[in-house]
Design an enzyme around this catalytic site. Structure first.
Site, PDB file in Angstrom:
ATOM      1  CG  HIS A 286      -2.136   0.972   1.142  1.00  0.00           C
ATOM      2  ND1 HIS A 286      -2.036   2.117   1.070  1.00  0.00           N
ATOM      3  CD2 HIS A 286      -3.420   0.620   0.808  1.00  0.00           C
ATOM      4  CE1 HIS A 286      -3.245   2.718   0.724  1.00  0.00           C
ATOM      5  NE2 HIS A 286      -4.036   1.689   0.913  1.00  0.00           N
ATOM      6  NE  ARG A 309      -3.437   7.769  -1.482  1.00  0.00           N
ATOM      7  CZ  ARG A 309      -3.370   6.381  -2.329  1.00  0.00           C
ATOM      8  NH1 ARG A 309      -3.244   6.279  -3.448  1.00  0.00           N
ATOM      9  NH2 ARG A 309      -3.577   5.456  -1.500  1.00  0.00           N
TER      10      ARG A 309
END
Ligand code: FAD
Length: 505
Positions: A286, A309
């Site tokens: 990740h 994000r």
């Protein structure tokens, strides 16, 4: 009241309590298929590891009145399963909106990607079992165990919303693990031994007959003992084994931090009795795990949720953006790894996740939690170094539609800061790539049998959960690892029930 009447009342109330106890015990069992006490296998079964796979297997055994000894190396049960935050996949279920969902199998095959070019038939059987049993896995947790899974979300790689969690604030991993544990602990047939690590499987000829394990007492004294009986191995993955299995199978990821507890992987328990390994180099990384300023060198990191994000947040390296933040996890990670790491142990990079007030409002519950944990701080752009202001001004111009984003980002969601100044408020946390999930592990059949080099089940042992390989191939769909724990954990439990009953005859 006469003495005789008082005595009668006392006897009646004792009988009442006994009847209530018997009633509670019978309703605690999750299936009606109880077998007489005389037929219970002398030793019962052994489960190694108390994550969701182990608890699912143990629940099936206890429901069939088979005693279970569950050995867990940590002081607290639950493994990495207890941290799961997005949910568990199931299709088609009552909670999914719209027409019946028939695409789960196809989505999983697609996600497995390049891995489907090898052992295709074997993988198709595992994926068929995973997806065909997914609806009953959700029903088992929801209806049999009363766990709320009514909220359904669509995660990346899925063509439909099928990842289930509760409507309240309790994270799904915690809700599922704590409920199953509570139900197991209520059974007199269940024994949980924590701080006990299984060192090896015992054998008679080619059959597994039990385990050797070492327990550490609160006074730090160790005792090694043996247990005998059929064994279900549910020891989890090796994402947290940075210098061991990870370094062996993915040297490029050696010493990376992880969202998993730092601990050795335990596939060797099974390879030592003939198990084969599959997909060991398929590892999910990740791009954004938080580096905690209070403990920056901890190998264990909190995941910075993708929603940050997604809601408009940006990533800065040395004060500058370097990539489209909404690209896939693999691509964003690769872009970060192009720069040299700033620390070697754990290996980590210096990337800032920057959010404005608009992103904060859109993901307030997440961000408030991260602020509380000290992982995100509220500050001003001027505090981020000289290059940050022009970088954020350039991003704001793209958000305002003055020009195209230079990294090709087209969605800015809730970013609202269109005229950034040095004293504009931002929310900032340091992030670095983290190893999150290992797709590889021991080869099992769809019945959770451990297979040898000839594809023959090794007698006396079964395996389920992240310790196994082949279910996800090159890439795991979000929500499918909790699912594999329930599906193959229950399958293992059911097979051991059959095995114990056969042995008794
Ligand atoms: C932060 C985070 C979020 C996640 N979110 C999701 C999600 O939303 N949905 C989803 O599907 N998946 C999610 N995952 C992945 C998922 O949680 C795991 O893949 C899955 O729970 C693994 O379960 P398991 O039972 O196989 O192993 P674990 O839960 O890791 O349990 C294994 C247990 O075995 C014990 N053990 C190991 N070796 C021994 C030994 N030799 N002797 C005794 N005990 C031993 C370990 O201590 C551990 O307790 C997430 C993972 C993380 C880290």
């Amino acid at each position: 009241m006469s003495r005789t009447r008082a005595l009668t009342l006392l006897i009646l109330s004792i009988l009442g309590i006994f009847a209530a106890y018997q009633y509670n015990r019978s309703t605690m069992a999750t299936t009606p298929k109880l077998i007489p006490t005389s037929a219970i296998a002398k030793n019962g079964a052994i489960v190694v590891g108390s994550g969701l796979a182990g608890l699912s297997a143990a629940s099936e055994l206890i429901a069939a009145n088979i005693p279970v000894r569950l050995l867990e190396r940590n002081a607290k049960p639950g493994g990495n399963s207890i941290k799961a935050s997005s949910g568990i996949n199931g299709a088609p279920t009552l909670f999914q909106p719209g027409p019946p969902d028939t695409e789960f199998y196809a989505d999983t095959i697609k996600s497995a990607g390049y891995a489907m070019s090898t052992a295709r038939e074997h993988r198709e059987k595992l994926i068929g079992t995973l997806t065909n049993s997914s609806a009953s896995a959700v029903t088992w947790l929801n209806t049999t165990h009363g766990i709320d899974l009514s909220k359904v979300a669509q995660l990346g790689g899925h063509s439909r919303a099928r990842t289930h969690r509760g409507a309240g604030g309790t994270p799904p991993g915690f809700a599922i693990v704590s409920t199953l544990l509570k139900s197991l602990k209520a059974s007199p047939l269940f024994e949980l031994k924590t701080s006990c690590t299984v060192n090896r499987l015992l054998r008679s000829g080619s059959s597994v007959t039990g385990v050797e394990y070492t327990c550490i007492s609160p006074e730090a004294e160790s005792t090694t003992s043996e247990l005998h009986g059929p064994v279900i191995v549910t020891t989890g993955g090796f994402a947290g084994d940075a210098a061991g299995l990870l370094a062996t199978h993915r040297p490029d990821l050696a010493n990376f931090p992880s969202t998993n507890d730092p601990a050795p992987g335990f596939t060797h328990l099974l390879t030592s009795v003939g198990a084969q390994l599959l997909d060991m180099s398929s590892v999910q990384v990740h791009p954004t795990g938080f580096v905690d300023p209070a403990n920056p060198s901890s190998p264990l990191k909190f995941l910075a949720a993708e929603v940050l994000r997604g809601e408009g947040g940006i990533l800065l390296h040395d004060g500058e953006r370097f990539f489209n933040e909404l690209e896939t996890r693999e691509k964003v990670t690769a872009a970060i790894l192009k720069n040299p790491p700033i620390e070697e142990k754990p290996k980590q990079w210096d990337v800032l996740l920057v959010l404005d007030e608009g992103v904060y409002e859109a993901a307030k519950s997440h961000i408030d939690f991260y602020i509380f944990k000290g992982l995100i701080r509220k500050t001003t752009i001027g505090d981020l170094g000289e290059k940050a202001l022009p970088t954020i001004q350039e991003y704001a111009g793209a958000v305002a539609g003055k020009y195209e984003d230079k990294f090709g980002r087209t969605a800015f969601a809730n970013w609202k800061l269109l005229e950034p100044e040095a004293d504009s408020v931002v929310y900032v946390g340091r992030v670095t790539p983290v190893v999150h999930f290992t797709m590889g592990g021991v080869v099992i059949s769809e019945k959770a049998e451990v297979l040898d080099a000839q594809g023959v089940p090794v007698e006396g042992v079964w395996a389920a959960g992240e310790v196994t390989g082949g279910v996800h191939g090159g890439n795991r769909l979000g929500g499918s690892s909790l699912l594999e724990c329930v599906v193959f954990g229950r399958n293992a439990g059911e097979r051991v029930v059959e095995y114990v009953k056969k042995e008794e005859k």
